[in-house]
Write a protein that holds these residues in place. Structure first.
Motif, mmCIF file in Angstrom:
data_model
loop_
_atom_site.group_PDB
_atom_site.id
_atom_site.type_symbol
_atom_site.label_atom_id
_atom_site.label_comp_id
_atom_site.label_asym_id
_atom_site.label_seq_id
_atom_site.Cartn_x
_atom_site.Cartn_y
_atom_site.Cartn_z
ATOM 1 N N UNK A 258 41.038 34.318 34.676
ATOM 2 C CA UNK A 258 40.310 35.204 33.768
ATOM 3 C C UNK A 258 38.907 35.463 34.307
ATOM 4 N N UNK A 259 38.232 34.426 34.747
ATOM 5 C CA UNK A 259 36.872 34.577 35.283
ATOM 6 C C UNK A 259 36.863 35.494 36.502
ATOM 7 N N UNK A 260 37.927 35.459 37.285
ATOM 8 C CA UNK A 260 38.026 36.287 38.484
ATOM 9 C C UNK A 260 38.637 37.660 38.199
ATOM 10 N N UNK A 261 39.016 37.904 36.934
ATOM 11 C CA UNK A 261 39.688 39.150 36.535
ATOM 12 C C UNK A 261 40.928 39.400 37.385
ATOM 13 N N UNK A 262 41.645 38.348 37.693
ATOM 14 C CA UNK A 262 42.887 38.439 38.457
ATOM 15 C C UNK A 262 44.026 38.589 37.451
ATOM 16 N N UNK A 263 44.278 39.844 37.046
ATOM 17 C CA UNK A 263 45.198 40.110 35.941
ATOM 18 C C UNK A 263 46.639 39.757 36.286
ATOM 19 N N UNK B 30 44.036 28.066 22.561
ATOM 20 C CA UNK B 30 43.792 29.151 21.609
ATOM 21 C C UNK B 30 42.426 29.788 21.841
ATOM 22 N N UNK B 31 41.395 28.969 22.075
ATOM 23 C CA UNK B 31 40.064 29.511 22.360
ATOM 24 C C UNK B 31 40.088 30.362 23.626
ATOM 25 N N UNK B 32 40.783 29.873 24.647
ATOM 26 C CA UNK B 32 40.882 30.626 25.891
ATOM 27 C C UNK B 32 41.602 31.952 25.667
ATOM 28 N N UNK B 33 42.666 31.936 24.875
ATOM 29 C CA UNK B 33 43.396 33.178 24.606
ATOM 30 C C UNK B 33 42.536 34.158 23.808
ATOM 31 N N UNK B 34 41.671 33.667 22.950
ATOM 32 C CA UNK B 34 40.745 34.574 22.254
ATOM 33 C C UNK B 34 39.830 35.256 23.263
ATOM 34 N N UNK B 35 39.302 34.463 24.202
ATOM 35 C CA UNK B 35 38.454 35.035 25.250
ATOM 36 C C UNK B 35 39.244 36.029 26.098
ATOM 37 N N UNK B 36 40.481 35.685 26.374
ATOM 38 C CA UNK B 36 41.336 36.544 27.183
ATOM 39 C C UNK B 36 41.594 37.874 26.485
ATOM 40 N N UNK B 37 41.888 37.834 25.210
ATOM 41 C CA UNK B 37 42.127 39.070 24.447
ATOM 42 C C UNK B 37 40.864 39.931 24.432
ATOM 43 N N UNK C 115 38.091 44.777 26.469
ATOM 44 C CA UNK C 115 36.964 45.408 27.153
ATOM 45 C C UNK C 115 37.453 46.136 28.401
ATOM 46 N N UNK C 116 38.324 45.494 29.156
ATOM 47 C CA UNK C 116 38.861 46.109 30.373
ATOM 48 C C UNK C 116 39.637 47.381 30.040
ATOM 49 N N UNK C 117 40.425 47.330 28.980
ATOM 50 C CA UNK C 117 41.197 48.504 28.565
ATOM 51 C C UNK C 117 40.263 49.642 28.169
ATOM 52 N N UNK C 118 39.206 49.331 27.424
ATOM 53 C CA UNK C 118 38.251 50.361 27.021
ATOM 54 C C UNK C 118 37.543 50.959 28.235
#
Length: 98
Positions: A19-24, A60-67, A72-75
């Motif tokens: 996630x930090x590296x934006x490696x989708x 769960x906290x990580x998935x919140x950050x991920x969502x 943001x990426x989608x926008x």
């Protein structure tokens, strides 16, 4: 720490890095892996579920950050597509009158 919790923690850490590296692509792969580990953890008998609960809360906290990051990426992607579309339409108008 149970093996199920260890697997969840290891995958969660790797997911955080991706996630930090934006490696989708890596995020998608690790998401599937996380799901498998969570499913397996639910089937594994555990005497004390507090470790599992803490691990799942961290996940769960990580998935919140991920969502949030994906939103943001989608926008940003939608804005870029709209910008390119406007530029393309402007170029067509210029060609018509140029």
């Amino acid at each position: 720490m149970s093996s199920a919790v260890e697997r969840i923690e290891q995958t969660r850490a790797a997911l955080g890095v991706a996630l930090a590296e934006c490696d989708w692509e890596k995020v998608a792969q690790l998401d599937l892996e996380c799901r498998r580990h969570v499913d397996n953890a639910m089937l594994e008998p555990i005497d004390d579920d507090s470790e599992l609960r803490q691990s799942l809360e961290g996940l769960l906290r990580l998935y919140r950050d991920l969502v949030q990051a994906v939103t943001i990426q989608r926008e940003n992607t939608a804005e870029e597509i709209a910008r390119v579309s406007r530029a393309h339409k402007g170029a067509k108008v210029y060609q018509l009158f140029g």
